[in-house]
Design a protein around this motif. Structure first.
Motif, PDB file in Angstrom:
ATOM      1  N   PHE A 285      22.664  81.925  35.440  1.00 24.22           N
ATOM      2  CA  PHE A 285      23.049  80.918  34.517  1.00 24.22           C
ATOM      3  C   PHE A 285      24.597  80.655  34.785  1.00 24.22           C
ATOM      4  O   PHE A 285      25.133  79.562  34.614  1.00 24.22           O
ATOM      5  CB  PHE A 285      23.085  81.594  32.992  1.00 24.22           C
ATOM      6  N   PHE A 286      25.391  81.411  35.379  1.00 19.28           N
ATOM      7  CA  PHE A 286      26.970  80.998  35.518  1.00 19.28           C
ATOM      8  C   PHE A 286      26.974  80.323  36.846  1.00 19.28           C
ATOM      9  O   PHE A 286      27.857  79.497  36.903  1.00 19.28           O
ATOM     10  CB  PHE A 286      27.719  82.370  35.520  1.00 19.28           C
ATOM     11  N   MET A 287      26.220  80.644  37.779  1.00 20.92           N
ATOM     12  CA  MET A 287      26.126  79.586  38.851  1.00 20.92           C
ATOM     13  C   MET A 287      25.954  78.002  38.600  1.00 20.92           C
ATOM     14  O   MET A 287      26.412  76.984  39.037  1.00 20.92           O
ATOM     15  CB  MET A 287      25.122  80.062  39.813  1.00 20.92           C
ATOM     16  N   MET A 288      24.913  78.134  37.644  1.00 18.49           N
ATOM     17  CA  MET A 288      24.571  76.600  37.129  1.00 18.49           C
ATOM     18  C   MET A 288      25.669  76.054  36.658  1.00 18.49           C
ATOM     19  O   MET A 288      26.097  74.852  36.824  1.00 18.49           O
ATOM     20  CB  MET A 288      23.368  76.756  36.133  1.00 18.49           C
ATOM     21  N   LYS A 289      26.540  76.920  35.608  1.00 14.89           N
ATOM     22  CA  LYS A 289      27.687  76.347  35.050  1.00 14.89           C
ATOM     23  C   LYS A 289      28.771  75.829  36.221  1.00 14.89           C
ATOM     24  O   LYS A 289      29.488  75.034  35.892  1.00 14.89           O
ATOM     25  CB  LYS A 289      28.356  77.322  34.059  1.00 14.89           C
ATOM     26  N   VAL A 290      28.910  76.646  37.283  1.00 20.40           N
ATOM     27  CA  VAL A 290      29.813  76.241  38.114  1.00 20.40           C
ATOM     28  C   VAL A 290      29.369  75.143  38.917  1.00 20.40           C
ATOM     29  O   VAL A 290      30.273  74.087  39.166  1.00 20.40           O
ATOM     30  CB  VAL A 290      29.529  77.208  39.206  1.00 20.40           C
TER      31      VAL A 290
ATOM     32  N   LYS B  46      30.985  67.629  37.710  1.00 20.52           N
ATOM     33  CA  LYS B  46      31.700  66.660  36.850  1.00 20.52           C
ATOM     34  C   LYS B  46      33.012  66.417  37.296  1.00 20.52           C
ATOM     35  O   LYS B  46      33.782  65.286  37.261  1.00 20.52           O
ATOM     36  CB  LYS B  46      31.958  67.387  35.493  1.00 20.52           C
ATOM     37  N   ARG B  47      33.715  67.172  38.177  1.00 17.82           N
ATOM     38  CA  ARG B  47      34.829  66.966  38.899  1.00 17.82           C
ATOM     39  C   ARG B  47      34.903  66.078  40.093  1.00 17.82           C
ATOM     40  O   ARG B  47      35.677  66.083  41.067  1.00 17.82           O
ATOM     41  CB  ARG B  47      35.636  68.336  39.232  1.00 17.82           C
ATOM     42  N   ASN B  48      33.569  65.712  40.548  1.00 14.14           N
ATOM     43  CA  ASN B  48      33.221  65.082  41.744  1.00 14.14           C
ATOM     44  C   ASN B  48      33.533  65.705  43.074  1.00 14.14           C
ATOM     45  O   ASN B  48      33.827  65.201  44.029  1.00 14.14           O
ATOM     46  CB  ASN B  48      33.995  63.536  41.950  1.00 14.14           C
ATOM     47  N   ASP B  49      33.391  66.976  42.864  1.00  9.28           N
ATOM     48  CA  ASP B  49      33.516  68.005  44.037  1.00  9.28           C
ATOM     49  C   ASP B  49      32.149  67.998  44.966  1.00  9.28           C
ATOM     50  O   ASP B  49      32.213  68.230  46.267  1.00  9.28           O
ATOM     51  CB  ASP B  49      33.718  69.183  43.932  1.00  9.28           C
ATOM     52  N   ILE B  50      31.024  67.909  44.175  1.00  8.99           N
ATOM     53  CA  ILE B  50      29.649  67.612  44.731  1.00  8.99           C
ATOM     54  C   ILE B  50      28.845  66.626  44.274  1.00  8.99           C
ATOM     55  O   ILE B  50      28.978  66.122  43.105  1.00  8.99           O
ATOM     56  CB  ILE B  50      29.036  69.194  44.752  1.00  8.99           C
ATOM     57  N   SER B  51      27.997  66.028  44.892  1.00  8.79           N
ATOM     58  CA  SER B  51      27.304  64.921  44.576  1.00  8.79           C
ATOM     59  C   SER B  51      26.073  65.348  43.558  1.00  8.79           C
ATOM     60  O   SER B  51      25.658  66.679  43.460  1.00  8.79           O
ATOM     61  CB  SER B  51      26.597  64.146  45.731  1.00  8.79           C
ATOM     62  N   LEU B  52      25.244  64.543  42.946  1.00 11.75           N
ATOM     63  CA  LEU B  52      24.404  64.739  41.895  1.00 11.75           C
ATOM     64  C   LEU B  52      23.145  65.425  42.921  1.00 11.75           C
ATOM     65  O   LEU B  52      22.479  66.424  42.285  1.00 11.75           O
ATOM     66  CB  LEU B  52      23.792  63.555  41.398  1.00 11.75           C
ATOM     67  N   ARG B  53      22.851  65.018  43.950  1.00 12.41           N
ATOM     68  CA  ARG B  53      21.779  65.416  44.891  1.00 12.41           C
ATOM     69  C   ARG B  53      22.246  67.170  45.303  1.00 12.41           C
ATOM     70  O   ARG B  53      21.169  67.844  45.160  1.00 12.41           O
ATOM     71  CB  ARG B  53      21.408  64.754  46.134  1.00 12.41           C
TER      72      ARG B  53
ATOM     73  N   CYS C 113      24.061  68.993  43.528  1.00  9.25           N
ATOM     74  CA  CYS C 113      23.775  69.683  42.498  1.00  9.25           C
ATOM     75  C   CYS C 113      22.564  70.293  41.928  1.00  9.25           C
ATOM     76  O   CYS C 113      22.474  71.490  41.504  1.00  9.25           O
ATOM     77  CB  CYS C 113      24.599  69.241  41.078  1.00  9.25           C
ATOM     78  N   ILE C 114      21.531  69.297  42.160  1.00 11.90           N
ATOM     79  CA  ILE C 114      20.106  69.561  41.817  1.00 11.90           C
ATOM     80  C   ILE C 114      19.614  70.586  42.854  1.00 11.90           C
ATOM     81  O   ILE C 114      18.695  71.565  42.594  1.00 11.90           O
ATOM     82  CB  ILE C 114      19.474  68.188  41.894  1.00 11.90           C
ATOM     83  N   ILE C 115      20.255  70.235  44.068  1.00 12.26           N
ATOM     84  CA  ILE C 115      19.397  71.310  45.208  1.00 12.26           C
ATOM     85  C   ILE C 115      20.039  72.728  44.970  1.00 12.26           C
ATOM     86  O   ILE C 115      19.231  73.568  44.943  1.00 12.26           O
ATOM     87  CB  ILE C 115      19.809  70.672  46.552  1.00 12.26           C
ATOM     88  N   PHE C 116      21.430  72.778  44.803  1.00 11.83           N
ATOM     89  CA  PHE C 116      21.734  74.183  44.534  1.00 11.83           C
ATOM     90  C   PHE C 116      21.421  74.821  43.303  1.00 11.83           C
ATOM     91  O   PHE C 116      21.043  76.048  43.393  1.00 11.83           O
ATOM     92  CB  PHE C 116      23.432  74.027  44.295  1.00 11.83           C
TER      93      PHE C 116
END
Length: 69
Positions: free
Chosen positions: A19-24, A30-37, A39-42
């Motif tokens: 759960f906390f990894m999902m929040k990270v 949201k900070r544009n450090d990772i892409s949406l793809r 984020c979904i994969i992780f």
């Protein structure tokens, strides 16, 4: 009985971690450090790995208890 309790408590810890990894991941997206793809994969991989580990825990604890006794 002790195998069930140990598995339940360990599964709770694993689910809290996921759960906390999902929040990270969401904060990083949201900070544009990772892409949406990414984020979904992780997120998906974290959930799947968490479920697999939580599913295997009772068997692992049972083996440990068999070795102890």
């Amino acid at each position: 009985m002790e195998v069930i309790l140990a598995s339940v408590f360990s599964a709770i810890i694993i689910f809290i971690t996921v759960f906390f990894m999902m929040k990270v991941y969401i904060i990083a997206f949201k900070r544009n450090d990772i892409s949406l793809r990414k984020c979904i994969i992780f997120s998906t991989s974290s959930i799947v790995i968490g479920l697999l580990v939580a599913g295997v825990l009772p068997f692992g604890y049972q083996k440990i208890m068999d070795y102890i006794n």
